[in-house]
Design a protein around this motif. Structure first.
Motif, PDB file in Angstrom:
ATOM      1  N   ILE A 225      19.271  87.919  78.304  1.00 43.03           N
ATOM      2  CA  ILE A 225      18.606  86.727  77.792  1.00 43.03           C
ATOM      3  C   ILE A 225      19.423  86.076  76.676  1.00 43.03           C
ATOM      4  O   ILE A 225      19.583  84.850  76.630  1.00 43.03           O
ATOM      5  CB  ILE A 225      17.189  87.114  77.289  1.00 43.03           C
TER       6      ILE A 225
ATOM      7  N   GLU B 247      27.334  97.863  65.711  1.00 47.12           N
ATOM      8  CA  GLU B 247      26.198  98.617  66.251  1.00 47.12           C
ATOM      9  C   GLU B 247      25.088  98.358  65.224  1.00 47.12           C
ATOM     10  O   GLU B 247      25.167  98.802  64.081  1.00 47.12           O
ATOM     11  CB  GLU B 247      26.564 100.107  66.348  1.00 47.12           C
ATOM     12  N   LEU B 248      24.100  97.584  65.632  1.00 50.81           N
ATOM     13  CA  LEU B 248      23.138  97.062  64.648  1.00 50.81           C
ATOM     14  C   LEU B 248      22.311  98.150  63.975  1.00 50.81           C
ATOM     15  O   LEU B 248      21.803  97.950  62.871  1.00 50.81           O
ATOM     16  CB  LEU B 248      22.198  96.049  65.313  1.00 50.81           C
TER      17      LEU B 248
ATOM     18  N   ASN C  50      17.419  88.720  68.558  1.00 49.94           N
ATOM     19  CA  ASN C  50      17.110  88.971  69.963  1.00 49.94           C
ATOM     20  C   ASN C  50      17.465  90.374  70.462  1.00 49.94           C
ATOM     21  O   ASN C  50      16.856  90.858  71.421  1.00 49.94           O
ATOM     22  CB  ASN C  50      17.858  87.910  70.805  1.00 49.94           C
TER      23      ASN C  50
ATOM     24  N   GLN D 245      14.450  97.136  66.522  1.00 47.89           N
ATOM     25  CA  GLN D 245      13.581  96.006  66.863  1.00 47.89           C
ATOM     26  C   GLN D 245      12.645  95.574  65.738  1.00 47.89           C
ATOM     27  O   GLN D 245      12.075  94.486  65.806  1.00 47.89           O
ATOM     28  CB  GLN D 245      12.758  96.364  68.113  1.00 47.89           C
TER      29      GLN D 245
ATOM     30  N   PRO E 294       9.728  86.504  75.808  1.00 48.05           N
ATOM     31  CA  PRO E 294      10.530  85.818  76.843  1.00 48.05           C
ATOM     32  C   PRO E 294      10.003  86.008  78.253  1.00 48.05           C
ATOM     33  O   PRO E 294      10.572  85.455  79.207  1.00 48.05           O
ATOM     34  CB  PRO E 294      11.911  86.476  76.696  1.00 48.05           C
ATOM     35  N   GLY E 295       8.926  86.804  78.421  1.00 51.59           N
ATOM     36  CA  GLY E 295       8.392  87.041  79.762  1.00 51.59           C
ATOM     37  C   GLY E 295       9.263  88.010  80.545  1.00 51.59           C
ATOM     38  O   GLY E 295      10.257  88.520  80.028  1.00 51.59           O
ATOM     39  N   PRO E 296       8.880  88.267  81.821  1.00 50.15           N
ATOM     40  CA  PRO E 296       9.634  89.238  82.621  1.00 50.15           C
ATOM     41  C   PRO E 296      10.942  88.671  83.171  1.00 50.15           C
ATOM     42  O   PRO E 296      10.934  87.656  83.874  1.00 50.15           O
ATOM     43  CB  PRO E 296       8.670  89.565  83.768  1.00 50.15           C
TER      44      PRO E 296
ATOM     45  N   ARG F  38      21.284  96.237  84.492  1.00 50.03           N
ATOM     46  CA  ARG F  38      22.751  96.276  84.497  1.00 50.03           C
ATOM     47  C   ARG F  38      23.237  97.510  85.219  1.00 50.03           C
ATOM     48  O   ARG F  38      22.722  98.602  84.965  1.00 50.03           O
ATOM     49  CB  ARG F  38      23.270  96.328  83.063  1.00 50.03           C
TER      50      ARG F  38
ATOM     51  N   PHE G 273      11.389  90.062  89.063  1.00 53.48           N
ATOM     52  CA  PHE G 273      11.457  89.347  87.784  1.00 53.48           C
ATOM     53  C   PHE G 273      12.418  88.156  87.882  1.00 53.48           C
ATOM     54  O   PHE G 273      13.332  88.137  88.688  1.00 53.48           O
ATOM     55  CB  PHE G 273      11.926  90.293  86.660  1.00 53.48           C
TER      56      PHE G 273
HETATM   57  N1  LIG Z   1      14.086  91.530  80.172  1.00 53.54           N
HETATM   58  C1  LIG Z   1      12.787  91.437  79.953  1.00 53.54           C
HETATM   59  O1  LIG Z   1      11.964  91.394  80.873  1.00 53.54           O
HETATM   60  C2  LIG Z   1      12.277  91.363  78.548  1.00 53.54           C
HETATM   61  C3  LIG Z   1      10.889  91.168  78.349  1.00 53.54           C
HETATM   62  C4  LIG Z   1      10.398  91.096  77.032  1.00 53.54           C
HETATM   63  C5  LIG Z   1      11.286  91.214  75.976  1.00 53.54           C
HETATM   64  N2  LIG Z   1      12.623  91.410  76.201  1.00 53.54           N
HETATM   65  C6  LIG Z   1      13.500  91.516  75.035  1.00 53.54           C
HETATM   66  O2  LIG Z   1      14.515  90.544  75.156  1.00 53.54           O
HETATM   67  C7  LIG Z   1      15.654  90.940  74.385  1.00 53.54           C
HETATM   68  C8  LIG Z   1      16.894  90.847  75.233  1.00 53.54           C
HETATM   69  O3  LIG Z   1      16.799  91.845  76.227  1.00 53.54           O
HETATM   70  P1  LIG Z   1      17.419  91.663  77.687  1.00 53.54           P
HETATM   71  O4  LIG Z   1      16.338  91.874  78.651  1.00 53.54           O
HETATM   72  O5  LIG Z   1      18.250  90.441  77.737  1.00 53.54           O
HETATM   73  O6  LIG Z   1      18.309  92.988  77.767  1.00 53.54           O
HETATM   74  P2  LIG Z   1      19.890  93.195  77.820  1.00 53.54           P
HETATM   75  O7  LIG Z   1      20.473  92.397  78.904  1.00 53.54           O
HETATM   76  O8  LIG Z   1      20.081  94.678  77.842  1.00 53.54           O
HETATM   77  O9  LIG Z   1      20.377  92.617  76.428  1.00 53.54           O
HETATM   78  C9  LIG Z   1      20.109  93.283  75.238  1.00 53.54           C
HETATM   79  C10 LIG Z   1      21.083  92.821  74.191  1.00 53.54           C
HETATM   80  O10 LIG Z   1      20.819  93.534  72.975  1.00 53.54           O
HETATM   81  C11 LIG Z   1      22.002  94.220  72.584  1.00 53.54           C
HETATM   82  N3  LIG Z   1      21.722  95.492  71.928  1.00 53.54           N
HETATM   83  C12 LIG Z   1      20.893  96.479  72.348  1.00 53.54           C
HETATM   84  N4  LIG Z   1      20.930  97.501  71.485  1.00 53.54           N
HETATM   85  C13 LIG Z   1      21.810  97.156  70.501  1.00 53.54           C
HETATM   86  C14 LIG Z   1      22.282  97.805  69.337  1.00 53.54           C
HETATM   87  N5  LIG Z   1      21.856  99.022  69.001  1.00 53.54           N
HETATM   88  N6  LIG Z   1      23.176  97.164  68.563  1.00 53.54           N
HETATM   89  C15 LIG Z   1      23.627  95.948  68.902  1.00 53.54           C
HETATM   90  N7  LIG Z   1      23.204  95.265  69.989  1.00 53.54           N
HETATM   91  C16 LIG Z   1      22.315  95.878  70.785  1.00 53.54           C
HETATM   92  C17 LIG Z   1      22.738  94.503  73.894  1.00 53.54           C
HETATM   93  O11 LIG Z   1      24.076  94.829  73.603  1.00 53.54           O
HETATM   94  P3  LIG Z   1      25.008  95.574  74.693  1.00 53.54           P
HETATM   95  O12 LIG Z   1      25.424  94.506  75.636  1.00 53.54           O
HETATM   96  O13 LIG Z   1      26.099  96.145  73.886  1.00 53.54           O
HETATM   97  O14 LIG Z   1      24.141  96.624  75.346  1.00 53.54           O
HETATM   98  C18 LIG Z   1      22.524  93.177  74.588  1.00 53.54           C
HETATM   99  O15 LIG Z   1      23.399  92.204  74.102  1.00 53.54           O
HETATM  100  C19 LIG Z   1      15.340  92.349  73.901  1.00 53.54           C
HETATM  101  O16 LIG Z   1      14.854  92.300  72.580  1.00 53.54           O
HETATM  102  C20 LIG Z   1      14.266  92.810  74.845  1.00 53.54           C
HETATM  103  O17 LIG Z   1      13.456  93.821  74.287  1.00 53.54           O
HETATM  104  C21 LIG Z   1      13.120  91.498  77.449  1.00 53.54           C
END
Ligand SMILES: NC(=O)c1ccc[n+]([C@@H]2O[C@H](COP(=O)([O-])OP(=O)(O)OC[C@H]3O[C@@H](n4cnc5c(N)ncnc54)[C@H](OP(=O)(O)O)[C@@H]3O)[C@@H](O)[C@H]2O)c1
Length: 287
Positions: free
Chosen positions: A23, A68-69, A95, A117, A202-204, A209, A228
């Motif tokens: 996202i 690494e956050l 995010n 988070q 942001p929804g589903p 990966r 999704f």
């Molecule tokens: N996908 C869904 O359905 C959904 C629904 C509700 C909320 N969300 C939220 O949306 C946000 C984005 O998630 P996504 O679905 O796009 O997942 P994603 O593709 O896995 O992206 C997550 C991002 O966060 C980074 N990240 C994770 N842990 C980290 C750490 N310890 N330090 C630094 N960066 C870190 C990842 O970095 P790397 O690339 O290095 O792993 C990646 O850039 C998240 O907060 C997630 O909880 C997602």
């Protein structure tokens, strides 16, 4: 595309954590395409195959800060770098996040979802507040979730060291709720300074990966893979939460239907006290 140089008064900068995948990446691509500058706070690199981010990195509109956050030493170094090199931030998107497959702890000894988070978005906001005050939009959006819809028990004092672990509906859900709760509690005072904090679901979105162990229960993993939406949907929801009809709101959680009433709101102040104490006692001294 109408790209303005950073010294142009109308140039806009967004800071996005987790900008390199899913996202966050789609949000980054959208803003770059609209002419924004983006400061990306990320732990792993952007793909070399992406033309939009690749050319923006080359021309300086996409600036990368790495950490690494969940490691306060790395986070402090990256935030110092941002404070030195950026002149203003218009919008901060907190995010980065995700669901882990098992119980893990950060280098500071707190449960990993809580660190990433709930605590880290607060630290990032606190440290970038001065840059936000120099920006024109003064907006902060935290990426939340609806995973806590079925949460029955919530204890603000138990988030750092939960007794049990449950994928998605355990620590992941609780710490997303906690971020939305501190956002709600903090927003009124920050609004007095002109900064508007909100959180958004942001929804589903299908952000599965290859090669990455999912922290999702099997049925959710299946649904994500086959049903999704692509992550452009989630990026659109974050974008709308920042610039859409709720852009004057402070403290609210926004989902696709509108403003969401937060459960356990009586604990919002307590969540805020806890993250603020961590920030002052453990993080501030590193800067
Ligand atoms: N996908 C869904 O359905 C959904 C629904 C509700 C909320 N969300 C939220 O949306 C946000 C984005 O998630 P996504 O679905 O796009 O997942 P994603 O593709 O896995 O992206 C997550 C991002 O966060 C980074 N990240 C994770 N842990 C980290 C750490 N310890 N330090 C630094 N960066 C870190 C990842 O970095 P790397 O690339 O290095 O792993 C990646 O850039 C998240 O907060 C997630 O909880 C997602």
């Amino acid at each position: 595309m109408n790209t303005l140089p950073l010294n142009h008064p109308a140039a806009r900068t967004a800071l996005i954590t987790g900008a390199n995948n899913g996202i966050g990446l789609e949000l980054t691509r959208r803003l770059l395409t609209e002419g924004w500058h983006v400061a990306a706070l990320i732990r792993s690199a952007f793909s070399n195959d992406d033309e939009i981010t690749g050319s923006a990195i080359r021309d300086g509109r996409l600036r990368v800060y790495t950490a690494e956050l969940t490691d306060f030493t790395q986070l402090a170094a990256a935030l110092q770098n941002i404070q030195t090199n950026e002149t203003a931030i218009d919008v901060l998107f907190n995010n980065a996040g995700g669901s882990l497959p098992e119980l893990r702890f950060s280098p500071q000894g707190r449960e990993m979802h809580y660190e990433l988070q709930t605590v880290v978005p607060y630290v990032v906001y606190r440290e970038l507040k001065e840059l936000l005050l120099r920006g024109s939009l003064k907006t902060v959006i935290g990426t939340s979730s609806n995973a806590f819809n079925y949460t029955k028990v919530f204890d603000a004092d138990n988030l750092a060291r939960p007794q049990r672990f449950k994928q998605l509906t355990g620590a992941y859900a609780d710490t997303k709720l906690a971020m939305s709760l501190w956002t709600q509690a903090l927003a009124p005072t920050e609004a007095e300074d002109g900064i508007l904090l909100r959180s958004a679901d942001p929804g589903p979105n299908n952000t599965i990966r290859k090669g990455k162990k999912s922290g999702l229960p099997f049925p959710v993993n299946y649904l994500m893979r086959f049903f999704f939406a692509p992550p452009t949907q989630g990026a659109g929801r974050l974008y709308d939460a920042a610039f859409g009809q709720y852009k004057k709101e402070a403290g609210t959680l926004i989902d696709k239907k509108g403003i969401v009433k937060l459960k356990f709101a009586d604990q919002a102040e307590r969540v805020l006290e806890n993250v603020d104490r961590i920030y002052r006692k453990e993080f501030r001294i590193l800067m």
